[in-house]
Design an enzyme around this catalytic site. Structure first.
Site, PDB file in Angstrom:
ATOM      1  N   HIS A 277      -8.770   3.489  -1.779  1.00 22.08           N
ATOM      2  CA  HIS A 277      -7.686   2.923  -1.620  1.00 22.08           C
ATOM      3  C   HIS A 277      -7.156   2.134  -2.816  1.00 22.08           C
ATOM      4  O   HIS A 277      -7.072   0.934  -2.553  1.00 22.08           O
ATOM      5  CB  HIS A 277      -7.466   2.184  -0.201  1.00 22.08           C
ATOM      6  CG  HIS A 277      -6.251   1.517   0.263  1.00 22.08           C
ATOM      7  ND1 HIS A 277      -4.959   2.097  -0.351  1.00 22.08           N
ATOM      8  CD2 HIS A 277      -5.864   0.649   0.956  1.00 22.08           C
ATOM      9  CE1 HIS A 277      -3.971   1.493   0.310  1.00 22.08           C
ATOM     10  NE2 HIS A 277      -4.488   0.506   0.983  1.00 22.08           N
TER      11      HIS A 277
ATOM     12  N   CYS B 109     -13.480  -0.366   7.612  1.00 24.62           N
ATOM     13  CA  CYS B 109     -12.760  -0.684   6.588  1.00 24.62           C
ATOM     14  C   CYS B 109     -12.587   0.108   5.289  1.00 24.62           C
ATOM     15  O   CYS B 109     -13.735   0.467   4.823  1.00 24.62           O
ATOM     16  CB  CYS B 109     -12.788  -2.619   6.002  1.00 24.62           C
ATOM     17  SG  CYS B 109     -13.181  -3.694   7.046  1.00 24.62           S
TER      18      CYS B 109
ATOM     19  N   CYS C  97       0.690  -1.198   0.042  1.00 22.01           N
ATOM     20  CA  CYS C  97      -0.016   0.032   0.048  1.00 22.01           C
ATOM     21  C   CYS C  97       0.709   1.259   0.105  1.00 22.01           C
ATOM     22  O   CYS C  97       0.596   2.298  -0.231  1.00 22.01           O
ATOM     23  CB  CYS C  97      -1.004  -0.074   1.330  1.00 22.01           C
ATOM     24  SG  CYS C  97      -1.694  -1.484   1.395  1.00 22.01           S
TER      25      CYS C  97
END
Lengths: 435, 133
Positions: free
Chosen positions: A384, A259, A132
Protein backbone atom coordinates in the site's frame (compact mmCIF):
# COMPACT_ATOMS: atom_id res chain seq x y z
CA UNK A 1 -41.07 -3.17 -24.09
CA UNK A 2 -37.86 -5.19 -24.33
CA UNK A 3 -38.56 -6.03 -27.97
CA UNK A 4 -39.17 -2.38 -28.81
CA UNK A 5 -35.90 -1.33 -27.17
CA UNK A 6 -34.02 -4.12 -28.91
CA UNK A 7 -35.44 -2.93 -32.22
CA UNK A 8 -34.46 0.69 -31.53
CA UNK A 9 -30.96 -0.35 -30.48
CA UNK A 10 -30.43 -2.28 -33.68
CA UNK A 11 -31.36 0.82 -35.61
CA UNK A 12 -29.15 3.08 -33.52
CA UNK A 13 -26.30 0.65 -34.07
CA UNK A 14 -26.77 0.87 -37.79
CA UNK A 15 -26.73 4.63 -37.66
CA UNK A 16 -23.93 5.04 -35.15
CA UNK A 17 -21.43 2.52 -36.38
CA UNK A 18 -20.80 4.87 -39.29
CA UNK A 19 -19.65 7.59 -36.89
CA UNK A 20 -16.13 7.70 -35.56
CA UNK A 21 -15.66 7.44 -31.83
CA UNK A 22 -18.87 5.59 -31.09
CA UNK A 23 -18.43 2.15 -29.74
CA UNK A 24 -21.49 -0.05 -29.70
CA UNK A 25 -19.77 -3.10 -28.28
CA UNK A 26 -20.27 -1.94 -24.73
CA UNK A 27 -24.03 -2.23 -25.14
CA UNK A 28 -23.80 -5.93 -25.84
CA UNK A 29 -22.70 -6.38 -22.25
CA UNK A 30 -25.82 -5.16 -20.55
CA UNK A 31 -28.43 -7.86 -20.64
CA UNK A 32 -31.49 -5.69 -20.14
CA UNK A 33 -32.29 -3.93 -23.44
CA UNK A 34 -34.25 -1.17 -21.68
CA UNK A 35 -31.20 -0.20 -19.64
CA UNK A 36 -28.98 -0.59 -22.69
CA UNK A 37 -31.09 1.90 -24.58
CA UNK A 38 -31.04 4.33 -21.64
CA UNK A 39 -27.23 4.24 -21.42
CA UNK A 40 -26.91 4.63 -25.15
CA UNK A 41 -29.19 7.66 -25.24
CA UNK A 42 -27.53 9.22 -22.19
CA UNK A 43 -24.08 8.95 -23.73
CA UNK A 44 -25.30 10.49 -26.97
CA UNK A 45 -26.99 13.29 -25.05
CA UNK A 46 -24.02 14.02 -22.76
CA UNK A 47 -21.65 14.03 -25.73
CA UNK A 48 -18.97 12.27 -23.66
CA UNK A 49 -16.50 10.22 -25.67
CA UNK A 50 -15.71 6.67 -24.76
CA UNK A 51 -12.48 6.33 -22.77
CA UNK A 52 -9.96 3.48 -22.79
CA UNK A 53 -6.95 2.46 -20.74
CA UNK A 54 -3.95 1.67 -22.94
CA UNK A 55 -0.65 0.67 -21.37
CA UNK A 56 -0.24 0.15 -17.63
CA UNK A 57 2.93 0.15 -15.55
CA UNK A 58 3.90 -0.68 -12.00
CA UNK A 59 7.11 -1.08 -10.00
CA UNK A 60 7.39 -3.90 -7.53
CA UNK A 61 5.70 -2.74 -4.31
CA UNK A 62 7.70 -3.17 -1.11
CA UNK A 63 10.86 -1.55 0.20
CA UNK A 64 12.72 0.48 -2.41
CA UNK A 65 16.04 2.26 -2.56
CA UNK A 66 14.68 4.45 -5.36
CA UNK A 67 13.26 7.94 -4.92
CA UNK A 68 9.59 8.77 -5.53
CA UNK A 69 10.54 10.30 -8.88
CA UNK A 70 12.71 7.38 -9.95
CA UNK A 71 9.95 4.89 -9.16
CA UNK A 72 7.37 6.98 -11.00
CA UNK A 73 9.67 7.25 -14.02
CA UNK A 74 9.87 3.43 -14.18
CA UNK A 75 6.11 2.96 -13.96
CA UNK A 76 5.31 5.85 -16.30
CA UNK A 77 7.76 4.73 -19.00
CA UNK A 78 6.39 1.18 -18.80
CA UNK A 79 2.81 2.47 -19.28
CA UNK A 80 3.78 4.73 -22.19
CA UNK A 81 5.90 2.06 -23.91
CA UNK A 82 3.16 -0.56 -23.58
CA UNK A 83 0.80 1.96 -25.19
CA UNK A 84 3.08 2.07 -28.24
CA UNK A 85 3.42 5.78 -27.63
CA UNK A 86 6.24 8.16 -26.74
CA UNK A 87 6.46 10.59 -23.82
CA UNK A 88 6.03 13.48 -26.27
CA UNK A 89 2.54 12.10 -27.10
CA UNK A 90 1.27 12.76 -23.54
CA UNK A 91 -0.97 15.81 -23.32
CA UNK A 92 -1.13 15.99 -19.53
CA UNK A 93 0.17 14.28 -16.38
CA UNK A 94 -2.18 13.65 -13.45
CA UNK A 95 0.26 12.80 -10.71
CA UNK A 96 -0.53 11.34 -7.32
CA UNK A 97 1.56 11.64 -4.18
CA UNK A 98 0.56 12.08 -0.55
CA UNK A 99 3.52 12.52 1.76
CA UNK A 100 6.54 13.43 -0.36
CA UNK A 101 7.23 16.35 1.96
CA UNK A 102 7.71 14.03 4.96
CA UNK A 103 9.34 11.22 2.99
CA UNK A 104 11.91 13.22 1.04
CA UNK A 105 11.39 16.90 1.84
CA UNK A 106 9.85 17.20 -1.59
CA UNK A 107 6.75 19.21 -2.38
CA UNK A 108 5.49 20.10 -5.87
CA UNK A 109 6.71 16.82 -7.28
CA UNK A 110 4.49 16.82 -10.40
CA UNK A 111 6.67 19.03 -12.64
CA UNK A 112 9.75 17.01 -11.63
CA UNK A 113 7.99 13.77 -12.57
CA UNK A 114 7.12 15.47 -15.85
CA UNK A 115 10.83 16.20 -16.43
CA UNK A 116 11.90 12.64 -15.47
CA UNK A 117 9.67 11.32 -18.25
CA UNK A 118 10.58 13.99 -20.82
CA UNK A 119 7.00 15.12 -21.29
CA UNK A 120 6.47 18.16 -23.53
CA UNK A 121 6.27 21.69 -22.08
CA UNK A 122 2.67 21.89 -23.33
CA UNK A 123 1.57 18.98 -21.10
CA UNK A 124 0.65 20.35 -17.67
CA UNK A 125 1.59 18.21 -14.66
CA UNK A 126 -0.81 18.46 -11.73
CA UNK A 127 -0.60 16.83 -8.31
CA UNK A 128 -3.58 14.98 -6.84
CA UNK A 129 -3.97 14.13 -3.17
CA UNK A 130 -6.88 12.16 -1.77
CA UNK A 131 -5.04 10.14 0.89
CA UNK A 132 -5.10 6.43 -0.05
CA UNK A 133 -7.48 7.07 -2.99
CA UNK A 134 -5.06 9.54 -4.59
CA UNK A 135 -4.20 7.70 -7.81
CA UNK A 136 -7.76 6.49 -8.48
CA UNK A 137 -9.00 10.07 -8.18
CA UNK A 138 -6.23 11.18 -10.58
CA UNK A 139 -7.20 8.47 -13.08
CA UNK A 140 -10.91 9.28 -12.80
CA UNK A 141 -10.22 12.94 -13.55
CA UNK A 142 -8.00 11.98 -16.48
CA UNK A 143 -10.86 9.84 -17.84
CA UNK A 144 -13.37 12.66 -17.30
CA UNK A 145 -11.24 15.16 -19.24
CA UNK A 146 -10.50 12.67 -22.02
CA UNK A 147 -14.21 11.83 -22.17
CA UNK A 148 -15.02 15.54 -22.39
CA UNK A 149 -12.63 15.96 -25.31
CA UNK A 150 -10.17 18.27 -23.52
CA UNK A 151 -7.29 15.79 -23.97
CA UNK A 152 -6.81 12.70 -26.14
CA UNK A 153 -3.99 11.03 -24.17
CA UNK A 154 -3.15 11.50 -20.48
CA UNK A 155 -0.68 9.76 -18.18
CA UNK A 156 -2.12 9.26 -14.68
CA UNK A 157 -0.91 7.47 -11.58
CA UNK A 158 1.11 8.01 -8.47
CA UNK A 159 4.12 7.25 -6.34
CA UNK A 160 4.83 6.88 -2.62
CA UNK A 161 7.78 6.03 -0.42
CA UNK A 162 5.89 5.32 2.76
CA UNK A 163 8.19 2.63 4.15
CA UNK A 164 11.10 5.07 4.19
CA UNK A 165 9.51 7.07 7.03
CA UNK A 166 9.59 4.22 9.56
CA UNK A 167 6.56 3.16 11.60
CA UNK A 168 6.23 6.00 14.19
CA UNK A 169 6.49 8.85 11.65
CA UNK A 170 4.43 6.97 9.05
CA UNK A 171 1.72 6.33 11.67
CA UNK A 172 1.71 10.04 12.57
CA UNK A 173 1.69 11.33 9.00
CA UNK A 174 -0.99 8.86 7.85
CA UNK A 175 -3.12 10.08 10.77
CA UNK A 176 -2.90 13.56 9.22
CA UNK A 177 -5.64 12.29 6.90
CA UNK A 178 -7.96 12.29 9.93
CA UNK A 179 -9.60 15.58 10.95
CA UNK A 180 -6.73 17.44 12.63
CA UNK A 181 -8.49 19.75 15.10
CA UNK A 182 -11.22 17.53 16.51
CA UNK A 183 -10.13 13.92 15.89
CA UNK A 184 -6.47 13.07 15.31
CA UNK A 185 -5.28 14.88 18.44
CA UNK A 186 -6.91 12.16 20.56
CA UNK A 187 -4.20 9.84 19.24
CA UNK A 188 -6.32 8.42 16.47
CA UNK A 189 -4.40 6.24 14.01
CA UNK A 190 -5.57 4.49 10.85
CA UNK A 191 -5.58 1.07 12.48
CA UNK A 192 -7.62 2.67 15.28
CA UNK A 193 -10.26 3.92 12.83
CA UNK A 194 -10.78 0.46 11.34
CA UNK A 195 -10.53 -1.15 14.77
CA UNK A 196 -13.47 1.00 15.87
CA UNK A 197 -15.31 -0.05 12.70
CA UNK A 198 -14.68 -3.72 13.57
CA UNK A 199 -16.03 -3.28 17.11
CA UNK A 200 -19.07 -1.47 15.75
CA UNK A 201 -19.65 -4.21 13.15
CA UNK A 202 -19.48 -6.94 15.81
CA UNK A 203 -21.83 -5.00 18.08
CA UNK A 204 -24.36 -4.08 15.37
CA UNK A 205 -24.70 -7.58 13.90
CA UNK A 206 -24.27 -9.30 17.28
CA UNK A 207 -21.32 -11.40 16.14
CA UNK A 208 -19.04 -12.55 18.98
CA UNK A 209 -15.76 -10.64 18.56
CA UNK A 210 -13.60 -13.77 18.55
CA UNK A 211 -15.74 -15.26 15.77
CA UNK A 212 -15.49 -12.07 13.71
CA UNK A 213 -11.73 -11.98 14.25
CA UNK A 214 -11.36 -15.53 12.94
CA UNK A 215 -13.24 -14.62 9.75
CA UNK A 216 -11.17 -11.41 9.44
CA UNK A 217 -8.03 -13.55 9.68
CA UNK A 218 -9.30 -15.61 6.73
CA UNK A 219 -9.34 -12.40 4.64
CA UNK A 220 -5.66 -11.91 5.42
CA UNK A 221 -4.85 -15.56 4.66
CA UNK A 222 -6.70 -15.35 1.32
CA UNK A 223 -4.99 -12.12 0.25
CA UNK A 224 -1.55 -13.43 1.24
CA UNK A 225 -2.28 -16.57 -0.83
CA UNK A 226 -3.20 -14.37 -3.80
CA UNK A 227 -0.09 -12.24 -3.23
CA UNK A 228 2.11 -15.35 -3.30
CA UNK A 229 1.22 -15.57 -7.00
CA UNK A 230 2.14 -11.93 -7.72
CA UNK A 231 5.84 -11.27 -8.41
CA UNK A 232 5.28 -7.54 -7.80
CA UNK A 233 3.66 -7.97 -4.39
CA UNK A 234 5.28 -6.63 -1.21
CA UNK A 235 4.61 -10.00 0.52
CA UNK A 236 4.71 -13.17 -1.56
CA UNK A 237 4.32 -15.66 1.23
CA UNK A 238 1.33 -17.68 2.36
CA UNK A 239 0.30 -17.43 6.00
CA UNK A 240 -2.04 -19.38 8.31
CA UNK A 241 -4.99 -18.19 10.40
CA UNK A 242 -2.83 -18.84 13.47
CA UNK A 243 -0.20 -16.39 12.16
CA UNK A 244 -2.84 -13.65 12.08
CA UNK A 245 -4.34 -14.51 15.47
CA UNK A 246 -0.90 -14.75 17.05
CA UNK A 247 0.31 -11.38 15.82
CA UNK A 248 1.12 -8.29 17.86
CA UNK A 249 -1.94 -6.20 18.78
CA UNK A 250 -1.90 -2.88 16.87
CA UNK A 251 -5.30 -1.42 17.81
CA UNK A 252 -7.81 -3.75 19.49
CA UNK A 253 -9.08 -5.95 17.81
CA UNK A 254 -6.67 -5.52 14.87
CA UNK A 255 -3.42 -7.46 15.03
CA UNK A 256 -0.37 -7.03 12.84
CA UNK A 257 -1.57 -9.33 10.05
CA UNK A 258 -4.96 -7.60 9.97
CA UNK A 259 -3.08 -4.54 8.72
CA UNK A 260 -1.55 -3.75 5.34
CA UNK A 261 2.10 -2.68 5.32
CA UNK A 262 3.67 0.70 4.68
CA UNK A 263 5.06 0.25 1.17
CA UNK A 264 7.14 2.01 -1.44
CA UNK A 265 6.09 1.87 -5.07
CA UNK A 266 4.70 3.60 -8.13
CA UNK A 267 2.16 2.84 -10.81
CA UNK A 268 0.84 4.68 -13.86
CA UNK A 269 -1.62 4.14 -16.70
CA UNK A 270 -2.27 5.81 -20.05
CA UNK A 271 -5.86 7.01 -20.40
CA UNK A 272 -6.98 7.82 -23.95
CA UNK A 273 -9.84 8.45 -26.33
CA UNK A 274 -11.17 4.98 -27.18
CA UNK A 275 -11.35 5.74 -30.90
CA UNK A 276 -7.56 6.10 -30.95
CA UNK A 277 -6.90 3.24 -28.53
CA UNK A 278 -7.74 0.48 -30.97
CA UNK A 279 -4.82 1.40 -33.22
CA UNK A 280 -2.34 1.37 -30.35
CA UNK A 281 -2.98 -1.74 -28.28
CA UNK A 282 -4.30 -5.18 -29.12
CA UNK A 283 -6.68 -5.38 -26.21
CA UNK A 284 -7.92 -1.97 -25.13
CA UNK A 285 -9.79 -1.94 -21.85
CA UNK A 286 -12.73 0.44 -21.63
CA UNK A 287 -13.96 2.62 -18.78
CA UNK A 288 -17.56 1.47 -18.33
CA UNK A 289 -18.51 3.62 -15.34
CA UNK A 290 -17.01 5.72 -12.58
CA UNK A 291 -18.12 7.20 -9.29
CA UNK A 292 -16.67 9.31 -6.52
CA UNK A 293 -18.20 10.54 -3.28
CA UNK A 294 -17.13 12.47 -0.20
CA UNK A 295 -18.13 12.07 3.42
CA UNK A 296 -16.83 14.18 6.28
CA UNK A 297 -14.89 13.31 9.41
CA UNK A 298 -15.87 10.25 11.44
CA UNK A 299 -18.04 12.28 13.83
CA UNK A 300 -20.18 13.20 10.83
CA UNK A 301 -20.28 9.67 9.41
CA UNK A 302 -21.28 8.02 12.72
CA UNK A 303 -22.04 4.43 11.58
CA UNK A 304 -18.64 3.01 10.68
CA UNK A 305 -20.09 -0.39 9.74
CA UNK A 306 -21.35 1.20 6.52
CA UNK A 307 -19.20 3.30 4.19
CA UNK A 308 -21.62 5.94 2.95
CA UNK A 309 -19.19 7.41 0.39
CA UNK A 310 -18.67 3.94 -1.12
CA UNK A 311 -22.40 3.28 -1.36
CA UNK A 312 -22.79 6.52 -3.33
CA UNK A 313 -19.66 6.07 -5.49
CA UNK A 314 -20.67 2.53 -6.46
CA UNK A 315 -24.23 3.64 -7.19
CA UNK A 316 -22.83 6.18 -9.67
CA UNK A 317 -20.42 3.68 -11.24
CA UNK A 318 -22.99 0.89 -11.63
CA UNK A 319 -25.52 3.35 -13.07
CA UNK A 320 -23.13 4.76 -15.65
CA UNK A 321 -22.00 1.28 -16.65
CA UNK A 322 -25.52 -0.13 -16.72
CA UNK A 323 -24.20 -3.01 -14.66
CA UNK A 324 -24.84 -4.44 -11.24
CA UNK A 325 -22.85 -6.40 -8.66
CA UNK A 326 -23.76 -9.71 -10.36
CA UNK A 327 -21.97 -8.63 -13.53
CA UNK A 328 -18.58 -8.17 -11.82
CA UNK A 329 -16.02 -10.93 -12.45
CA UNK A 330 -13.03 -9.55 -10.55
CA UNK A 331 -12.54 -6.80 -7.94
CA UNK A 332 -9.55 -4.94 -6.60
CA UNK A 333 -10.83 -3.26 -3.46
CA UNK A 334 -9.50 -1.34 -0.51
CA UNK A 335 -8.42 -3.96 2.06
CA UNK A 336 -6.12 -1.70 4.08
CA UNK A 337 -7.30 -3.79 7.04
CA UNK A 338 -9.09 -7.15 7.06
CA UNK A 339 -12.32 -5.56 8.32
CA UNK A 340 -12.05 -3.03 5.47
CA UNK A 341 -12.47 -5.79 2.87
CA UNK A 342 -15.60 -7.01 4.68
CA UNK A 343 -17.07 -3.49 4.75
CA UNK A 344 -16.19 -3.02 1.07
CA UNK A 345 -17.75 -6.22 -0.32
CA UNK A 346 -20.96 -5.26 1.47
CA UNK A 347 -21.01 -1.60 0.40
CA UNK A 348 -20.33 -2.61 -3.22
CA UNK A 349 -23.42 -4.82 -3.15
CA UNK A 350 -21.45 -8.06 -3.64
CA UNK A 351 -22.72 -9.36 -0.29
CA UNK A 352 -25.62 -8.32 1.91
CA UNK A 353 -24.98 -5.98 4.85
CA UNK A 354 -24.00 -7.99 7.90
CA UNK A 355 -23.43 -11.15 5.81
CA UNK A 356 -20.07 -10.49 4.16
CA UNK A 357 -17.92 -11.24 7.20
CA UNK A 358 -17.52 -14.96 6.47
CA UNK A 359 -17.17 -14.70 2.67
CA UNK A 360 -13.41 -15.38 2.71
CA UNK A 361 -13.85 -18.32 5.07
CA UNK A 362 -16.40 -19.85 2.70
CA UNK A 363 -14.11 -19.36 -0.30
CA UNK A 364 -16.58 -17.01 -1.98
CA UNK A 365 -14.01 -14.27 -2.64
CA UNK A 366 -11.22 -16.35 -4.13
CA UNK A 367 -10.72 -18.24 -7.40
CA UNK A 368 -13.78 -20.23 -8.45
CA UNK A 369 -15.83 -18.43 -5.77
CA UNK A 370 -18.73 -16.04 -6.25
CA UNK A 371 -16.44 -13.12 -7.21
CA UNK A 372 -12.65 -12.95 -7.02
CA UNK A 373 -11.65 -10.19 -4.61
CA UNK A 374 -8.09 -8.85 -4.67
CA UNK A 375 -6.39 -11.45 -6.90
CA UNK A 376 -3.24 -9.26 -6.76
CA UNK A 377 -2.98 -9.85 -3.02
CA UNK A 378 -4.73 -6.55 -2.33
CA UNK A 379 -3.30 -3.83 -0.15
CA UNK A 380 -2.65 -6.50 2.48
CA UNK A 381 -0.11 -8.50 0.47
CA UNK A 382 0.57 -6.55 -2.71
CA UNK A 383 1.29 -3.52 -0.54
CA UNK A 384 0.00 0.00 0.00
CA UNK A 385 2.17 2.85 -1.29
CA UNK A 386 -0.75 5.20 -0.72
CA UNK A 387 -0.22 7.65 -3.60
CA UNK A 388 0.22 4.76 -6.06
CA UNK A 389 -2.29 2.24 -4.72
CA UNK A 390 -5.24 3.11 -6.98
CA UNK A 391 -3.13 2.95 -10.13
CA UNK A 392 -1.84 -0.43 -8.95
CA UNK A 393 -5.45 -1.61 -8.63
CA UNK A 394 -6.31 -0.33 -12.13
CA UNK A 395 -3.16 -2.04 -13.45
CA UNK A 396 -4.23 -5.38 -11.96
CA UNK A 397 -7.78 -5.14 -13.35
CA UNK A 398 -6.53 -4.13 -16.81
CA UNK A 399 -4.11 -7.07 -16.86
CA UNK A 400 -6.86 -9.41 -15.61
CA UNK A 401 -9.19 -8.26 -18.40
CA UNK A 402 -6.38 -8.80 -20.91
CA UNK A 403 -5.71 -12.29 -19.58
CA UNK A 404 -2.12 -11.46 -18.63
CA UNK A 405 -2.08 -12.49 -14.96
CA UNK A 406 -0.63 -15.99 -15.26
CA UNK A 407 -1.12 -18.08 -12.13
CA UNK A 408 -3.57 -15.64 -10.56
CA UNK A 409 -5.64 -15.09 -13.73
CA UNK A 410 -9.40 -14.99 -13.17
CA UNK A 411 -10.71 -17.22 -15.97
CA UNK A 412 -12.75 -15.38 -18.57
CA UNK A 413 -12.82 -12.05 -16.67
CA UNK A 414 -14.66 -9.46 -18.76
CA UNK A 415 -15.80 -6.88 -16.18
CA UNK A 416 -13.55 -5.66 -13.37
CA UNK A 417 -14.12 -3.29 -10.46
CA UNK A 418 -11.65 -0.87 -8.87
CA UNK A 419 -12.52 0.44 -5.41
CA UNK A 420 -10.28 2.80 -3.49
CA UNK A 421 -10.98 4.45 -0.17
CA UNK A 422 -9.21 7.61 0.93
CA UNK A 423 -8.66 8.67 4.53
CA UNK A 424 -11.06 7.63 7.28
CA UNK A 425 -13.89 6.84 4.81
CA UNK A 426 -13.89 10.48 3.63
CA UNK A 427 -13.25 9.73 -0.06
CA UNK A 428 -14.24 6.73 -2.15
CA UNK A 429 -13.49 6.48 -5.86
CA UNK A 430 -14.72 3.56 -8.00
CA UNK A 431 -13.99 2.65 -11.62
CA UNK A 432 -15.63 -0.18 -13.57
CA UNK A 433 -13.54 -1.48 -16.47
CA UNK A 434 -14.50 -3.94 -19.21
CA UNK A 435 -12.70 -5.73 -21.97
CA UNK B 1 -19.37 35.62 6.51
CA UNK B 2 -17.85 35.38 9.98
CA UNK B 3 -17.17 31.84 11.22
CA UNK B 4 -19.52 31.38 14.18
CA UNK B 5 -17.42 29.20 16.49
CA UNK B 6 -13.70 28.77 15.82
CA UNK B 7 -11.47 25.98 17.10
CA UNK B 8 -9.67 28.61 19.19
CA UNK B 9 -12.94 29.64 20.89
CA UNK B 10 -13.82 25.95 21.40
CA UNK B 11 -10.41 25.43 23.05
CA UNK B 12 -10.97 28.42 25.35
CA UNK B 13 -14.33 26.90 26.26
CA UNK B 14 -12.70 23.58 27.16
CA UNK B 15 -10.20 25.28 29.44
CA UNK B 16 -13.19 26.84 31.30
CA UNK B 17 -14.93 23.43 31.49
CA UNK B 18 -17.48 24.32 28.81
CA UNK B 19 -18.29 22.29 25.68
CA UNK B 20 -19.22 24.73 22.96
CA UNK B 21 -21.17 23.75 19.88
CA UNK B 22 -23.73 25.30 17.55
CA UNK B 23 -27.50 25.38 17.54
CA UNK B 24 -29.29 25.91 14.23
CA UNK B 25 -31.85 28.73 14.36
CA UNK B 26 -33.79 27.05 11.57
CA UNK B 27 -34.08 23.38 12.65
CA UNK B 28 -32.74 23.37 16.22
CA UNK B 29 -30.11 20.69 15.53
CA UNK B 30 -27.00 20.82 17.69
CA UNK B 31 -23.78 20.64 15.64
CA UNK B 32 -20.77 19.51 17.66
CA UNK B 33 -17.92 19.95 16.99
CA UNK B 34 -18.34 23.25 15.16
CA UNK B 35 -18.47 23.58 11.37
CA UNK B 36 -19.49 26.13 8.77
CA UNK B 37 -23.16 25.19 8.44
CA UNK B 38 -25.76 23.15 10.36
CA UNK B 39 -24.87 19.49 9.98
CA UNK B 40 -28.51 18.51 9.51
CA UNK B 41 -30.16 21.12 7.30
CA UNK B 42 -27.20 23.17 6.03
CA UNK B 43 -28.62 26.28 7.73
CA UNK B 44 -26.24 29.23 7.97
CA UNK B 45 -27.95 30.96 10.88
CA UNK B 46 -26.17 29.43 13.85
CA UNK B 47 -25.68 30.39 17.48
CA UNK B 48 -23.10 29.18 19.95
CA UNK B 49 -24.58 26.82 22.50
CA UNK B 50 -23.21 24.89 25.46
CA UNK B 51 -23.79 21.14 25.39
CA UNK B 52 -24.56 19.22 28.54
CA UNK B 53 -21.53 16.97 28.32
CA UNK B 54 -22.98 13.48 28.59
CA UNK B 55 -23.33 10.71 26.05
CA UNK B 56 -23.08 7.01 25.20
CA UNK B 57 -20.08 5.03 23.90
CA UNK B 58 -20.82 3.73 20.38
CA UNK B 59 -17.41 2.21 19.65
CA UNK B 60 -13.84 2.23 20.93
CA UNK B 61 -10.35 0.83 20.45
CA UNK B 62 -7.14 0.52 22.40
CA UNK B 63 -4.24 2.05 20.47
CA UNK B 64 -1.13 -0.11 21.02
CA UNK B 65 1.05 1.36 18.26
CA UNK B 66 1.03 5.11 18.77
CA UNK B 67 1.95 7.87 16.35
CA UNK B 68 5.29 9.61 16.86
CA UNK B 69 5.16 11.73 20.01
CA UNK B 70 2.41 9.75 21.80
CA UNK B 71 2.63 7.00 24.39
CA UNK B 72 0.53 3.84 24.08
CA UNK B 73 -1.64 2.14 25.21
CA UNK B 74 -4.67 4.42 25.44
CA UNK B 75 -8.37 4.13 24.67
CA UNK B 76 -10.00 6.12 21.86
CA UNK B 77 -13.78 6.14 21.77
CA UNK B 78 -16.65 7.56 19.74
CA UNK B 79 -19.50 8.88 21.82
CA UNK B 80 -23.02 9.85 20.83
CA UNK B 81 -23.92 12.91 22.86
CA UNK B 82 -27.35 13.22 24.44
CA UNK B 83 -27.93 16.08 21.98
CA UNK B 84 -27.47 13.64 19.05
CA UNK B 85 -24.04 14.67 17.71
CA UNK B 86 -21.11 12.21 17.77
CA UNK B 87 -17.61 13.04 18.95
CA UNK B 88 -14.15 11.51 19.38
CA UNK B 89 -12.08 11.45 22.55
CA UNK B 90 -10.14 9.39 25.08
CA UNK B 91 -11.72 7.15 27.68
CA UNK B 92 -9.50 7.88 30.67
CA UNK B 93 -10.86 5.94 33.65
CA UNK B 94 -10.56 2.40 32.29
CA UNK B 95 -7.32 0.43 32.21
CA UNK B 96 -6.71 -0.15 28.47
CA UNK B 97 -6.08 -3.84 29.11
CA UNK B 98 -9.55 -4.13 30.62
CA UNK B 99 -11.32 -2.33 27.78
CA UNK B 100 -13.71 -4.75 26.12
CA UNK B 101 -16.98 -4.91 24.17
CA UNK B 102 -19.01 -4.26 27.32
CA UNK B 103 -17.97 -0.59 26.99
CA UNK B 104 -20.26 -0.16 23.99
CA UNK B 105 -23.51 1.37 25.20
CA UNK B 106 -22.05 2.68 28.50
CA UNK B 107 -22.96 6.23 29.53
CA UNK B 108 -20.07 8.68 29.92
CA UNK B 109 -19.40 12.20 31.12
CA UNK B 110 -17.24 14.56 29.06
CA UNK B 111 -14.13 16.35 30.25
CA UNK B 112 -10.91 17.48 28.63
CA UNK B 113 -7.18 17.06 29.05
CA UNK B 114 -4.10 18.80 27.72
CA UNK B 115 -2.07 16.97 25.08
CA UNK B 116 1.43 17.97 24.11
CA UNK B 117 1.49 19.66 20.77
CA UNK B 118 3.82 18.41 18.06
CA UNK B 119 5.31 20.27 15.09
CA UNK B 120 1.84 21.24 13.85
CA UNK B 121 1.13 23.65 16.70
CA UNK B 122 3.08 25.95 19.00
CA UNK B 123 0.62 25.63 21.84
CA UNK B 124 -0.62 22.63 23.77
CA UNK B 125 -4.19 21.65 22.96
CA UNK B 126 -7.10 20.22 24.88
CA UNK B 127 -8.82 17.04 23.72
CA UNK B 128 -12.07 15.55 24.96
CA UNK B 129 -12.00 12.87 27.65
CA UNK B 130 -14.72 10.47 28.70
CA UNK B 131 -15.31 8.97 32.15
CA UNK B 132 -17.82 6.20 32.80
CA UNK B 133 -21.04 7.13 34.60
Amino acid sequence: MHAVCEFLLVHFHLIDTTKAGTNTRELIFVRNPVIRLQIFLKRKESNMREVAVLGVGMTKFGISEKSNLEMFAEAGLEAITKSNLEPKDMEALFFGNCLGDFEEGQLHMAPFAHAELGLPLSAPATRFEAACATATVAIRHAALLVGAGVYDVVLAGGTERAAKMGTPLATRTFAMACQAQYESMSGLTFPAVFAMAAHMYASKYEIPLQELKRHMAEVSVKNHRHGSMNPKAHFQKEIAVETVLGGMMVADPLQLFDCCPFSDGASAVVVADAAKARDRVKKPVYVAGMGQASAGPLYVQKDLSRVAAREEASRQAYKEAGLGPDDIDVVELHDCFTIAEILAIESLGLFEFGKGYDAATKGETTFKGKVVVNPSGGLKAKGHPIGATGAGQVTEIVEQLRGECGQRQVEGARVGYVDTLGGDFGTVCNIILRS
Amino acid sequence: MDYTLTFEQYQQGLSRGKFLGLRCEKCGTVTFPSQGVCRDCGGKDLEVTEIKGEGTIRTFTVVRVAPEGMKSPYVVAMVELDEGAWTMGNLVDRNPDEADMSLIGRKVKLGSQVVKSDFTSEEDLRVLTFTLL
